[in-house]
Every structure is written in structure tokens, then in C-alpha cells.
Design an enzyme around this catalytic site. Sequence first.
Site, PDB file in Angstrom:
ATOM      1  N   CYS A   8      32.649  28.987  39.791  1.00 26.90           N
ATOM      2  CA  CYS A   8      34.048  29.067  39.681  1.00 26.90           C
ATOM      3  C   CYS A   8      34.730  30.179  40.598  1.00 26.90           C
ATOM      4  CB  CYS A   8      34.575  29.302  38.506  1.00 26.90           C
ATOM      5  SG  CYS A   8      34.122  30.695  37.653  1.00 26.90           S
ATOM      6  N   VAL A   9      35.797  30.490  40.644  1.00 28.81           N
ATOM      7  CA  VAL A   9      36.541  31.265  41.429  1.00 28.81           C
ATOM      8  C   VAL A   9      35.517  32.762  41.487  1.00 28.81           C
ATOM      9  CG1 VAL A   9      38.675  32.608  42.350  1.00 28.81           C
ATOM     10  CG2 VAL A   9      38.678  30.274  41.559  1.00 28.81           C
TER      11      VAL A   9
END
Length: 103
Positions: A8-9
Site C-alpha cells: 500500500c502507500v
Amino acid sequence: MKNIMLVCVAGMSTSLLVTKMQKAAESKNLEAEIFAISESEVDSTLQSKAVDVLLLGPQVRYLKGSYETKYKDKNIPIEVINMTDYGMMNGEKVLTQALNLIG
């Protein structure tokens, strides 16, 4: 032993999902290392670790095509986590998705 990598980020939003996936794996007596990393750590992680499947959080779905091209030689299935399952933090369903991709 299955190695499941979530991306994810920042690696934070998937931490709860990892915990739920680990509980689902334990309930199935499945040996799995499930971990989350940020998109900036993917290169270094794949250089040092064998991974059976790479799952992308919905917020980084745009990386799928470039990862498929970049890591083609590694033959790792790469897929975006179902948005509903991600939003509900449904560890059981995301684990099933990962295992289906591994085959």
C-alpha cells in the site's frame, strides 16, 4: 510455507488486514508469512525475499501494470485486493484470493 506480500502507500493501512489474514491462516492450519510494505520498499524486498503472491491495496492499483512488467521474470502473481474485502478488512476473503492466485 506461503509468502504473501501486501503493498500500500505507506504499509500502514494494510497492517490490520495482515493481522486478520494471519488469524484466518491459523484457523486453517496454514503456514504463511503475511506482511505489508510500502510501495517504496517493493524493489528491495523482492531482491532479498521470495514471495508467492503480491497483493496491492486498492489505493495503489495504478501500480499493477508497471509491477507486472518490472517483475515479469519473477513469475509472481500480482493482483489488486477486492475493494469491498479491503474496506471491510475481510482477512478470510483476501487470504482466499491470495491462495487462489498462488494455485
